[in-house]
Write a protein that holds these residues in place. Structure first.
Motif, PDB file in Angstrom:
ATOM      1  N   GLY A 104       0.857  -1.084   0.063  1.00 15.46           N
ATOM      2  CA  GLY A 104       0.027   0.091   0.085  1.00 15.46           C
ATOM      3  C   GLY A 104       0.756   1.087  -0.056  1.00 15.46           C
ATOM      4  N   GLN A 105       2.141   1.093  -0.236  1.00 12.41           N
ATOM      5  CA  GLN A 105       3.110   2.398  -0.139  1.00 12.41           C
ATOM      6  C   GLN A 105       3.568   2.591  -1.822  1.00 12.41           C
ATOM      7  N   ASP A 106       3.109   3.922  -2.420  1.00 19.21           N
ATOM      8  CA  ASP A 106       3.156   4.430  -3.640  1.00 19.21           C
ATOM      9  C   ASP A 106       4.507   4.624  -4.019  1.00 19.21           C
ATOM     10  N   VAL A 107       5.276   3.623  -4.284  1.00 23.20           N
ATOM     11  CA  VAL A 107       6.547   3.604  -4.965  1.00 23.20           C
ATOM     12  C   VAL A 107       6.627   3.422  -6.411  1.00 23.20           C
ATOM     13  N   ARG A 108       7.386   4.272  -7.129  1.00 20.40           N
ATOM     14  CA  ARG A 108       7.111   3.962  -8.719  1.00 20.40           C
ATOM     15  C   ARG A 108       8.400   4.070  -9.183  1.00 20.40           C
ATOM     16  N   ALA A 109       8.857   3.362 -10.364  1.00 15.86           N
ATOM     17  CA  ALA A 109       9.775   3.540 -11.347  1.00 15.86           C
ATOM     18  C   ALA A 109       9.469   4.600 -12.152  1.00 15.86           C
ATOM     19  N   VAL A 110      10.411   5.422 -12.556  1.00 16.29           N
ATOM     20  CA  VAL A 110      10.317   6.339 -13.610  1.00 16.29           C
ATOM     21  C   VAL A 110      11.312   6.098 -14.744  1.00 16.29           C
ATOM     22  N   VAL A 111      12.248   5.284 -14.577  1.00 16.98           N
ATOM     23  CA  VAL A 111      13.266   5.027 -15.793  1.00 16.98           C
ATOM     24  C   VAL A 111      14.019   3.887 -15.600  1.00 16.98           C
ATOM     25  N   GLU A 112      13.877   2.893 -16.706  1.00 12.39           N
ATOM     26  CA  GLU A 112      14.515   1.648 -16.489  1.00 12.39           C
ATOM     27  C   GLU A 112      16.079   1.828 -16.887  1.00 12.39           C
ATOM     28  N   ALA A 230      15.846  -4.918 -14.378  1.00 10.95           N
ATOM     29  CA  ALA A 230      16.722  -4.872 -13.337  1.00 10.95           C
ATOM     30  C   ALA A 230      16.798  -3.404 -12.569  1.00 10.95           C
ATOM     31  N   ALA A 231      17.910  -3.007 -12.600  1.00 14.39           N
ATOM     32  CA  ALA A 231      17.963  -1.550 -11.867  1.00 14.39           C
ATOM     33  C   ALA A 231      16.887  -0.399 -12.712  1.00 14.39           C
ATOM     34  N   VAL A 232      16.510   0.227 -11.915  1.00 10.81           N
ATOM     35  CA  VAL A 232      15.558   1.490 -12.257  1.00 10.81           C
ATOM     36  C   VAL A 232      15.774   2.862 -11.274  1.00 10.81           C
ATOM     37  N   LEU A 233      15.293   3.852 -11.561  1.00 15.64           N
ATOM     38  CA  LEU A 233      15.035   5.188 -10.614  1.00 15.64           C
ATOM     39  C   LEU A 233      13.703   5.015 -10.315  1.00 15.64           C
ATOM     40  N   TYR A 234      13.880   4.752  -8.842  1.00 11.83           N
ATOM     41  CA  TYR A 234      12.476   4.721  -8.223  1.00 11.83           C
ATOM     42  C   TYR A 234      12.263   5.993  -7.128  1.00 11.83           C
ATOM     43  N   LEU A 235      11.104   6.290  -6.966  1.00 16.12           N
ATOM     44  CA  LEU A 235      10.630   7.375  -6.117  1.00 16.12           C
ATOM     45  C   LEU A 235       9.178   7.142  -5.526  1.00 16.12           C
ATOM     46  N   LYS A 236       8.972   8.175  -4.428  1.00 20.06           N
ATOM     47  CA  LYS A 236       7.575   8.079  -3.946  1.00 20.06           C
ATOM     48  C   LYS A 236       6.680   8.649  -4.779  1.00 20.06           C
ATOM     49  N   GLY A 237       5.430   8.219  -5.276  1.00 14.73           N
ATOM     50  CA  GLY A 237       4.477   8.967  -6.038  1.00 14.73           C
ATOM     51  C   GLY A 237       4.190  10.389  -5.718  1.00 14.73           C
ATOM     52  N   LYS A 330       0.923   0.692 -11.896  1.00 19.49           N
ATOM     53  CA  LYS A 330       1.131   1.749 -10.775  1.00 19.49           C
ATOM     54  C   LYS A 330       2.848   1.774 -10.268  1.00 19.49           C
ATOM     55  N   THR A 331       3.299   0.581 -10.950  1.00 18.77           N
ATOM     56  CA  THR A 331       4.856   0.293 -10.504  1.00 18.77           C
ATOM     57  C   THR A 331       5.764   1.157 -11.344  1.00 18.77           C
ATOM     58  N   PHE A 332       5.497   1.752 -12.626  1.00 22.64           N
ATOM     59  CA  PHE A 332       6.376   2.294 -13.551  1.00 22.64           C
ATOM     60  C   PHE A 332       5.561   3.236 -14.445  1.00 22.64           C
ATOM     61  N   ILE A 333       6.120   4.565 -14.034  1.00 27.71           N
ATOM     62  CA  ILE A 333       5.466   5.745 -14.879  1.00 27.71           C
ATOM     63  C   ILE A 333       6.500   5.872 -16.195  1.00 27.71           C
ATOM     64  N   ASP A 334       6.000   5.383 -17.297  1.00 29.45           N
ATOM     65  CA  ASP A 334       6.755   5.592 -18.433  1.00 29.45           C
ATOM     66  C   ASP A 334       6.810   6.913 -19.352  1.00 29.45           C
ATOM     67  N   THR A 335       5.901   7.903 -18.809  1.00 27.30           N
ATOM     68  CA  THR A 335       5.639   9.038 -19.418  1.00 27.30           C
ATOM     69  C   THR A 335       6.983   9.942 -19.545  1.00 27.30           C
TER      70      THR A 335
END
Length: 344
Positions: A104-112, A230-237, A330-335
């Motif tokens: 239930g924690q909104d953590v998302r990747a933004v670039v692979e 594998a590695a991504v840059l992730y952050l809180k939504g 919801k795990t990856f914002i590709d925009t």
């Protein structure tokens, strides 16, 4: 503001408007948070090479960002730092976004950053005669960067796939650099699940026999049945929601690093990274870079089938996730990565 700046501003605005789950924010060309902290677990590993490239080539500074990098002992520790609020963003394994969404924690990747795990599982040479596959790992000590990190999960997944339980072998954190090399050379562990340049160093010295190699597409498919981000840059939504320009600029820097890496020669990489990354053996490091270059993302975007592959592995390994129903969208914002790749 001239026409070019207007177009750039419109591009950033579009990225924020179209990012799923986010509301429009008042935008400006300057980053909302030009000074920020980034967590990583083992920066000298080639798994995180795009981060070092973005740093050393000045790509963050080009975007008007001042990024303080905090290096932790493993990926699980950098995730803890993000959750605890001591870092703003993390370069770490994609799987952590799934785990956090399930909680239930909104953590998302933004670039692979890595399209294949680039993890190698190998046995100490002295044991190679009796340890032929992951089915033989029971009771052996497995060295990983840190318990709970992707190196540990990959080893456990290989065991489960081979018919063992994930708990049939002890997992021991041995760090990310010289300490990992020493752990094998001194017999502190029997199996090592690790990354380059550690893997290539031990291979070159004849200390290990490789059993599983996910540095290549073929090796990744052999273990996971398909691609496996594998590695991504992730952050809180909420960080991306409050800081869409900053997020876009971070992604821009990483995508530029990926593009540079795609055509770079191993010698270019070796000349760029800090001397200690070479582990005292430049020819070895060049070989390690060459071995790993196939594993880096070409687009910065993780394909849905790869995301599903990671989720399937986690469901198999973790009882808490076995019956979960995470929306992978919801795990990856590709925009942001799409906007960076277009050069807008």
């Amino acid at each position: 503001m001239n026409r070019r700046h207007l177009i750039m501003a419109a591009g950033v605005a579009l990225a924020a408007w179209s990012a799923p789950g986010f509301t429009p924010t008042a935008l400006a060309q300057n980053a909302e948070k030009p000074k920020l902290t980034l967590g990583v677990g083992g920066k000298q590993l080639l798994y995180y090479l795009p981060l070092t490239i973005a740093e050393k080539k000045g790509f963050f500074k080009e975007q008007g960002l001042e990024v303080e990098i905090n290096d932790f002992g493993g990926g699980a520790k950098s995730l803890q730092a993000l959750v605890g609020g001591s870092v703003d963003v993390v370069t770490g394994a994609y799987e952590h976004t799934i785990r956090m969404q399930a909680k239930g924690q909104d953590v998302r990747a933004v670039v692979e950053l890595g399209r294949f795990p680039a993890i190698t599982i190998a046995v100490r040479k002295e044991l190679a005669g009796k340890v032929k596959s992951a089915a033989d790992f029971k009771g052996l000590k497995i060295g990983v960067t840190a318990p709970g990190s992707s190196t540990a999960l990959t080893a456990q997944y290989a065991m489960v796939k081979a018919g063992l339980k994930a708990t049939d072998a002890p997992i021991i954190g041995i760090g990310a650099g010289a300490s990992a090399v020493a752990a094998i050379k001194q017999g502190q562990v029997d199996i090592i699940s690790h990354l380059d340049p550690v893997t290539s160093k031990l291979e070159a010295d004849g200390d290990i026999v490789t059993l599983i190699d996910t540095r290549t597409e073929a090796g990744t498919r052999a273990l996971f049945g398909g691609s496996n981000p594998a590695a991504v840059l992730y952050l809180k939504g909420e960080f991306a929601e409050k800081n869409p320009v900053t997020t876009q600029k971070l992604v821009n820097a990483f995508v530029k690093a990926l593009k540079w890496l795609e055509t770079a020669k191993p010698e270019d990489v070796a000349d760029l990274v800090p001397p200690e990354y070479l582990l005292g053996d430049k020819p070895l490091y060049l070989r390690a870079v060459k071995n790993s270059q196939e594993s880096y993302s070409r687009t910065g975007i993780s394909p849905p089938e790869g995301q599903q592959s990671v989720y399937d592995a986690l469901k198999l390994l973790d009882p808490e996730l076995a019956t979960s129903n995470v929306d992978l969208k919801k795990t990856f914002i590709d925009t942001f990565a799409k906007k960076a790749a277009s050069g807008s």
